[in-house]
Design a protein around this motif. Structure first.
Motif, mmCIF file in Angstrom:
data_model
loop_
_atom_site.group_PDB
_atom_site.id
_atom_site.type_symbol
_atom_site.label_atom_id
_atom_site.label_comp_id
_atom_site.label_asym_id
_atom_site.label_seq_id
_atom_site.Cartn_x
_atom_site.Cartn_y
_atom_site.Cartn_z
ATOM 1 N N GLY A 1 -4.830 4.226 10.072
ATOM 2 C CA GLY A 1 -5.607 3.803 8.914
ATOM 3 C C GLY A 1 -6.098 4.939 8.045
ATOM 4 O O GLY A 1 -6.636 4.700 6.961
ATOM 5 N N ALA A 2 -5.915 6.183 8.497
ATOM 6 C CA ALA A 2 -6.356 7.330 7.707
ATOM 7 C C ALA A 2 -5.266 7.726 6.704
ATOM 8 O O ALA A 2 -4.085 7.703 7.022
ATOM 9 N N ALA A 3 -5.694 8.076 5.511
ATOM 10 C CA ALA A 3 -4.764 8.503 4.468
ATOM 11 C C ALA A 3 -5.336 9.730 3.780
ATOM 12 O O ALA A 3 -6.478 10.137 4.032
ATOM 13 N N LEU A 4 -4.515 10.334 2.922
ATOM 14 C CA LEU A 4 -4.973 11.465 2.112
ATOM 15 C C LEU A 4 -5.367 10.916 0.747
ATOM 16 O O LEU A 4 -4.499 10.586 -0.064
ATOM 17 N N ASP B 1 0.859 -1.183 0.000
ATOM 18 C CA ASP B 1 0.000 0.000 0.000
ATOM 19 C C ASP B 1 0.895 1.234 0.000
ATOM 20 O O ASP B 1 1.504 1.581 1.002
ATOM 21 N N THR B 2 1.005 1.886 -1.163
ATOM 22 C CA THR B 2 1.921 3.024 -1.295
ATOM 23 C C THR B 2 1.249 4.372 -1.062
ATOM 24 O O THR B 2 1.883 5.408 -1.240
ATOM 25 N N VAL B 3 -0.049 4.365 -0.683
ATOM 26 C CA VAL B 3 -0.715 5.629 -0.362
ATOM 27 C C VAL B 3 -0.094 6.188 0.927
ATOM 28 O O VAL B 3 -0.073 5.498 1.945
ATOM 29 N N PRO B 4 0.450 7.421 0.901
ATOM 30 C CA PRO B 4 1.102 7.955 2.103
ATOM 31 C C PRO B 4 0.147 8.031 3.288
ATOM 32 O O PRO B 4 -0.949 8.564 3.180
ATOM 33 N N GLN B 5 0.557 7.461 4.399
ATOM 34 C CA GLN B 5 -0.194 7.542 5.642
ATOM 35 C C GLN B 5 0.761 7.446 6.820
ATOM 36 O O GLN B 5 1.936 7.129 6.653
ATOM 37 N N ARG C 1 -18.605 12.563 8.036
ATOM 38 C CA ARG C 1 -18.712 13.463 9.187
ATOM 39 C C ARG C 1 -18.355 14.876 8.754
ATOM 40 O O ARG C 1 -17.849 15.094 7.657
ATOM 41 N N ASP C 2 -18.635 15.833 9.622
ATOM 42 C CA ASP C 2 -18.397 17.236 9.290
ATOM 43 C C ASP C 2 -16.915 17.489 9.019
ATOM 44 O O ASP C 2 -16.032 16.838 9.581
ATOM 45 N N ALA C 3 -16.641 18.468 8.143
ATOM 46 C CA ALA C 3 -15.273 18.909 7.866
ATOM 47 C C ALA C 3 -15.233 20.425 7.999
ATOM 48 O O ALA C 3 -15.984 21.134 7.324
ATOM 49 N N THR D 1 -10.886 8.362 6.026
ATOM 50 C CA THR D 1 -11.894 7.937 7.003
ATOM 51 C C THR D 1 -13.080 8.893 7.074
ATOM 52 O O THR D 1 -14.062 8.597 7.754
ATOM 53 N N MET D 2 -12.983 10.041 6.382
ATOM 54 C CA MET D 2 -14.048 11.048 6.436
ATOM 55 C C MET D 2 -15.023 10.930 5.275
ATOM 56 O O MET D 2 -16.046 11.613 5.259
#
Length: 319
Positions: free
Chosen positions: A228-231, A163-167, A242-244, A253-254
């Motif tokens: 577990g959250a990523a951009l 998993d190469t997604v930066p986190q 959820r609200d941002a 995760t949003m």
């Protein structure tokens, strides 16, 4: 093999020379009292901990060769001044603060793969995977694997990042091969501190709304701390879970994939009763995908209808 070692040594020396030209803060080298090493080249990272604000300088210094030991030797002692002189001959001319032991005792192990070699292989793969994906500031190994003991034969390490997604937490897997055959796969987890491209809310956004192009802008942001959250690379067309707040980076995760019908959406409701068809409007009371049944408010009534398409519900049998 010796040619490959020579090329690697030249590469680390070049990295060190490049970083030494920068006026980065002085770092710290903490020498261990004892270390287990296989026969061959011994790098500073195998016998000491290296830290500095300039991570490139620390990484380069840690990978310089401090000694070479043959398989016939069982033990070797190196003093701190001796190690410093060896590093200086390879271009490590900046002042580093030394701490820890004044001397390290090396024990040569038979055909083993030491922990630091596995970590180094994993770190190199992770750095390569993150190239071009933002500004890497620091990598910190979360748990060091145990050293391995193998039967005689040539050992090869092959590292990869699935998993190469930066986190914030990332894992590299190191395959250990003996005579070209896989012996074990060792996962190595890292904490990643980096700045990467992100989607940022330009205004306060509410949970449940579908993100439009005008709702976000692209800019650099710190990797989210939540496990577990990523951009995510794309958020337009996704629905907020959820609200941002304005200025907040949208994390994985949003958001969730927008359902064909979402709670509180105004929907078209087509009601069938035999040959009679009535079209009306209502408000969905739950999310639903194609073919699923959801609750819907039509006037004063709460009914159950089937999702027929984006924003479309069908009530009764269609003839």
């Amino acid at each position: 093999m010796s040619h490959l070692f020579a090329l690697r040594t030249m590469l680390y020396a070049c990295l060190w020379a490049a970083s030494a030209a920068l006026a980065a803060p002085v770092g710290m080298v903490r020498l261990h009292e004892r270390a287990e090493v296989p026969a061959g080249e011994v790098r500073l990272s195998q016998i000491a901990s290296v830290s500095a604000d300039d991570e490139t300088a620390a990484f380069a210094l840690a990978h310089l060769v401090v000694a070479r030991v043959g398989a016939a030797r069982t033990e070797l002692r190196l003093s701190q001044p001796e190690i410093a002189r060896t590093l200086a001959r390879q271009g490590a001319t900046r002042e580093w603060r030394w701490s820890g032991a004044g001397e390290v005792t090396l024990r040569v192990v038979a055909n083993g793969v030491e922990s630091v070699r596995i970590v180094d292989s994993a770190e190199a793969a992770l750095r390569e995977a993150l190239q071009g994906r933002g500004e890497l500031r620091a990598l910190q190994v979360l748990s060091r694997p145990a050293s391995l003991r193998l039967t005689p034969g040539p050992v090869t390490l092959r590292a990869r990042v699935r998993d190469t997604v930066p986190q914030r937490r990332m894992v590299a897997e190191v395959d250990v091969l003996l005579d070209g055959k896989l012996q074990r796969s060792v996962p190595v987890a890292f904490e990643v501190q980096a700045v990467a491209p992100a989607w940022v809310a330009v205004r306060d956004l509410r949970a449940g709304q579908v993100i439009a192009e005008a709702d976000v802008r692209r800019e650099a942001a710190e990797l989210p701390a939540m496990h577990g959250a990523a951009l995510p690379p794309a958020v337009i067309g996704l629905r907020l879970a959820r609200d941002a707040k304005a200025g907040a980076a949208i994390t994985s995760t949003m958001v969730k994939r927008a359902a064909l019908v979402a709670r509180q959406d105004e929907v078209a409701v087509r009601m069938h009763d035999g040959a009679v068809q009535v079209d009306s409007r209502g408000v969905a009371l739950s999310d639903g995908e194609l073919g699923e049944r959801v609750r819907v408010q039509v006037g004063d009534q709460k009914l159950t209808a089937r999702v027929a398409g984006p924003g479309q519900l069908v009530l009764g049998d269609q003839r």
